[in-house]
Design an enzyme around this catalytic site. Structure first.
Site, short mmCIF file in Angstrom:
data_model
loop_
_atom_site.label_atom_id
_atom_site.label_comp_id
_atom_site.label_asym_id
_atom_site.label_seq_id
_atom_site.Cartn_x
_atom_site.Cartn_y
_atom_site.Cartn_z
N SER A 130 -2.47 6.84 0.89
CA SER A 130 -3.03 5.53 0.63
C SER A 130 -4.52 5.51 0.97
O SER A 130 -4.98 6.20 1.88
CB SER A 130 -2.28 4.53 1.52
OG SER A 130 -3.01 3.34 1.64
N TYR A 155 1.33 1.03 9.71
CA TYR A 155 1.64 1.61 8.40
C TYR A 155 0.57 2.62 7.99
O TYR A 155 0.86 3.74 7.59
CB TYR A 155 1.77 0.50 7.33
CG TYR A 155 1.66 1.02 5.93
CD1 TYR A 155 2.71 1.74 5.35
CD2 TYR A 155 0.48 0.85 5.18
CE1 TYR A 155 2.58 2.25 4.06
CE2 TYR A 155 0.36 1.35 3.90
CZ TYR A 155 1.41 2.05 3.34
OH TYR A 155 1.29 2.57 2.09
N LYS A 159 0.58 6.99 7.37
CA LYS A 159 0.07 7.77 6.23
C LYS A 159 -0.95 8.80 6.73
O LYS A 159 -0.95 9.95 6.31
CB LYS A 159 -0.60 6.85 5.20
CG LYS A 159 0.37 5.91 4.50
CD LYS A 159 1.34 6.69 3.63
CE LYS A 159 2.39 5.79 3.02
NZ LYS A 159 3.47 6.52 2.35
P1 NAD Z 1 8.65 0.45 -2.70
O1 NAD Z 1 9.10 -0.18 -1.41
O2 NAD Z 1 8.85 -0.31 -3.95
O3 NAD Z 1 9.35 1.88 -2.85
C1 NAD Z 1 9.72 2.68 -1.76
C2 NAD Z 1 11.17 3.10 -1.95
O4 NAD Z 1 11.60 3.92 -0.85
C3 NAD Z 1 12.14 1.91 -1.99
O5 NAD Z 1 12.96 2.02 -3.14
C4 NAD Z 1 12.95 2.03 -0.70
O6 NAD Z 1 14.27 1.56 -0.86
C5 NAD Z 1 12.89 3.53 -0.45
N1 NAD Z 1 13.05 3.92 0.96
C6 NAD Z 1 12.41 3.39 2.04
N2 NAD Z 1 12.80 4.02 3.16
C7 NAD Z 1 13.69 4.98 2.78
C8 NAD Z 1 14.45 5.96 3.47
N3 NAD Z 1 14.38 6.07 4.81
N4 NAD Z 1 15.28 6.77 2.78
C9 NAD Z 1 15.37 6.66 1.42
N5 NAD Z 1 14.69 5.75 0.72
C10 NAD Z 1 13.85 4.91 1.38
O7 NAD Z 1 7.12 0.86 -2.52
P2 NAD Z 1 6.07 1.38 -3.59
O8 NAD Z 1 5.01 0.34 -3.75
O9 NAD Z 1 6.78 1.91 -4.78
O10 NAD Z 1 5.40 2.57 -2.75
C11 NAD Z 1 5.83 3.91 -2.89
C12 NAD Z 1 5.05 4.76 -1.90
O11 NAD Z 1 3.65 4.62 -2.16
C13 NAD Z 1 5.25 4.36 -0.45
O12 NAD Z 1 5.28 5.53 0.35
C14 NAD Z 1 4.01 3.54 -0.15
O13 NAD Z 1 3.68 3.57 1.22
C15 NAD Z 1 2.96 4.24 -0.98
N6 NAD Z 1 1.81 3.40 -1.33
C16 NAD Z 1 2.01 2.20 -1.95
C17 NAD Z 1 0.92 1.37 -2.25
C18 NAD Z 1 1.12 0.03 -2.91
O14 NAD Z 1 0.17 -0.78 -2.89
N7 NAD Z 1 2.27 -0.26 -3.51
C19 NAD Z 1 -0.38 1.78 -1.93
C20 NAD Z 1 -0.55 3.01 -1.31
C21 NAD Z 1 0.56 3.81 -1.01
N1 UFG Z 2 -5.63 -11.29 -0.97
C1 UFG Z 2 -5.77 -12.67 -1.03
N2 UFG Z 2 -4.63 -13.42 -1.06
C2 UFG Z 2 -3.38 -12.87 -1.01
C3 UFG Z 2 -3.27 -11.46 -0.96
C4 UFG Z 2 -4.41 -10.71 -0.93
O1 UFG Z 2 -6.89 -13.20 -1.05
O2 UFG Z 2 -2.39 -13.62 -1.02
C5 UFG Z 2 -6.87 -10.48 -1.00
C6 UFG Z 2 -7.04 -9.59 0.21
O3 UFG Z 2 -7.73 -10.29 1.23
C7 UFG Z 2 -7.82 -8.42 -0.37
C8 UFG Z 2 -7.30 -8.32 -1.82
O4 UFG Z 2 -6.76 -9.59 -2.11
O5 UFG Z 2 -9.20 -8.73 -0.42
C9 UFG Z 2 -6.23 -7.25 -2.00
O6 UFG Z 2 -5.20 -7.44 -1.05
P1 UFG Z 2 -3.79 -6.69 -1.16
O7 UFG Z 2 -2.94 -7.19 -0.04
O8 UFG Z 2 -3.23 -6.82 -2.54
O9 UFG Z 2 -4.17 -5.15 -0.98
P2 UFG Z 2 -4.84 -4.37 0.24
O10 UFG Z 2 -6.08 -3.73 -0.28
O11 UFG Z 2 -4.96 -5.24 1.43
O12 UFG Z 2 -3.74 -3.25 0.58
C10 UFG Z 2 -3.01 -2.56 -0.44
C11 UFG Z 2 -1.65 -2.16 0.10
C12 UFG Z 2 -1.80 -1.10 1.16
C13 UFG Z 2 -2.60 0.05 0.63
C14 UFG Z 2 -3.93 -0.42 0.10
C15 UFG Z 2 -4.65 0.73 -0.55
O13 UFG Z 2 -0.97 -3.27 0.64
O14 UFG Z 2 -0.54 -0.60 1.52
O15 UFG Z 2 -3.74 -1.44 -0.87
O16 UFG Z 2 -5.95 0.33 -0.91
F1 UFG Z 2 -2.81 0.94 1.62
#
Ligand code: NAD
Ligand code: UFG
Length: 345
Positions: A130, A155, A159
């Site tokens: 991330s 969190y 990572k």
């Molecule tokens: P998500 O929660 O939709 O998907 C994660 C999946 O992992 C889920 O289906 C959950 O049921 C499964 N899971 C969780 N713990 C588990 C375990 N112990 N064993 C087996 N399965 C398990 O999340 P996502 O948005 O699809 O994110 C996928 C990955 O990308 C995550 O590792 C997350 O941290 C990373 N990531 C996401 C974002 C974002 O903004 N969505 C940004 C950066 C990194």
């Molecule tokens: N924001 C609002 N209102 C909301 C939600 C978000 O104003 O209800 C703003 C936040 O302050 C920020 C922007 O929108 O300025 C984006 O916020 P997000 O929560 O959508 O995303 P973040 O950048 O905070 O974090 C996300 C994921 C993290 C990941 C990161 C990677 O939640 O897990 O992106 O850049 F690590």
């Protein structure tokens, strides 16, 4: 390749499974469904027109995980070539309340998974990292050389620590090929509207909150701070279409095939949008008004974060194709067709 996808029922995982299968790879999904439901895989199967092998298991459960891997190997007569590892807990806010669960799920889970991969003869992994590992980025746009920073929540630390664990593993045993993908802000959904982001309870992230306001499930958007040092005062992020992100994983398999050792890539578009710009883009793309109210800054937020994605283009041949209008259109198409998501949570 024959690919084990952990967390493949989730948001990014389900979109990636589709792109992998459409590119001719075989997949098996392991997920404990803690933050997803099997319906996402049924929908993904509908999109690709093929069955998606699924094993319900928790990656922390060594026996369950090993049993799932063995069952799949026996069924197909093939060993796994690579693991794409999405499984984990992902809410920065929640992780502040329940840090031990985050360290257990993400770190212990990955350690158990790595042990089982080794036992099954697979030493290739693509890991979901991330942009949060950069903390408050020292350089904008953020390159991969930008030093990792102080994370603002457990969190983010999971990572950052997992990147270190994977780096140490690859140093100790150079047979491993590991690609660390640092995602920026994935939004949007598959163009069919069949799968998309399905958050549990009140969304933390911007786009699912906006789509729930558009759907009438929430009264107004809270904008966290309009006094940042940005042109309109609201936070700037690098939003990337989830399908582009999914395709980045297919390209990263090329690096694995070329025996990359340890490689790190940002996956972003290289373009930052403020919160107000996203709201406007959503309104224009969909003809829906998004009422909002300005609130205090949210703890732990940085002012500006967007990527320099040049390394991924140069070395993987990957570049994001979709723009903010596509992202807003597809996010709303998904929410409109599935007002309560798939799991009804
Ligand atoms: P998500 O929660 O939709 O998907 C994660 C999946 O992992 C889920 O289906 C959950 O049921 C499964 N899971 C969780 N713990 C588990 C375990 N112990 N064993 C087996 N399965 C398990 O999340 P996502 O948005 O699809 O994110 C996928 C990955 O990308 C995550 O590792 C997350 O941290 C990373 N990531 C996401 C974002 C974002 O903004 N969505 C940004 C950066 C990194
Ligand atoms: N924001 C609002 N209102 C909301 C939600 C978000 O104003 O209800 C703003 C936040 O302050 C920020 C922007 O929108 O300025 C984006 O916020 P997000 O929560 O959508 O995303 P973040 O950048 O905070 O974090 C996300 C994921 C993290 C990941 C990161 C990677 O939640 O897990 O992106 O850049 F690590």
């Amino acid at each position: 390749m024959n690919i084990l996808v952990t967390g493949g029922a989730g948001y990014i995982g389900s979109h990636t499974v589709i792109e992998l299968m459409n590119s001719g790879h075989q997949v098996a999904v392991v997920d404990n469904l803690a933050n997803s439901c099997e319906k996402s895989l049924e929908r993904a199967a509908e999109i690709v027109g093929r069955e998606i092998p699924f094993y319900k298991a928790d990656i922390r459960d060594r026996e369950g995980l090993s049993g799932a891997m063995k069952a799949h190997e026996d069924r197909t007569g093939q060993a796994f070539d690579c693991c794409i590892h999405f499984a984990g807990l992902k809410s920065p806010n929640e992780s502040i309340r329940i840090p031990l669960e985050y360290y257990d799920n993400n770190i212990t889970g990955t350690q158990v998974l790595l042990g089982e991969l080794i036992r099954h003869g697979c030493k290739n992994m693509i890991f979901s990292s991330s942009a949060s590992v950069y903390g408050s980025p020292a350089v904008i746009p953020v390159t991969e050389e930008c030093p990792k920073g102080q994370c603002t929540n457990p969190y983010g630390w999971t990572k950052s620590m997992l990147e270190q664990i994977l780096t140490d593993l690859q140093t100790a045993d150079p047979e491993w090929n590991i690609v660390l993908l640092r995602y920026f802000n994935p939004i949007g959904a598959h163009e069919s509207g069949l799968i998309g982001e399905d958050p549990n309870g009140i969304p933390n992230n911007l786009m699912p909150y906006i789509t729930q306001v558009a759907a009438g499930r929430r009264k107004e958007l809270n904008i966290y701070g309009d006094d940042y040092d940005t042109p309109d005062g609201t936070g700037i992020r690098d939003y990337i279409h989830v399908v582009d992100l999914a395709r980045g994983h297919v390209k990263a398999l090329g690096a694995i095939g070329n025996k990359c050792g340890l490689a790190v890539y940002n996956l972003g578009t290289g373009r930052g949008y403020s919160v107000l710009e996203v709201v406007r883009a959503f309104e224009e793309a969909n003809g829906v008004k998004i009422p909002y109210i300005i609130r205090e800054r949210r703890a732990g937020d940085v002012a500006v974060s967007y990527s320099d994605p040049a390394k991924a283009e140069r070395e993987l041949g990957w570049k994001a194709q979709y723009g903010i209008t596509d992202m807003c259109r597809d996010a709303w198409n998904w929410q409109r067709k599935n007002p309560d998501g798939l799991s009804g949570r």
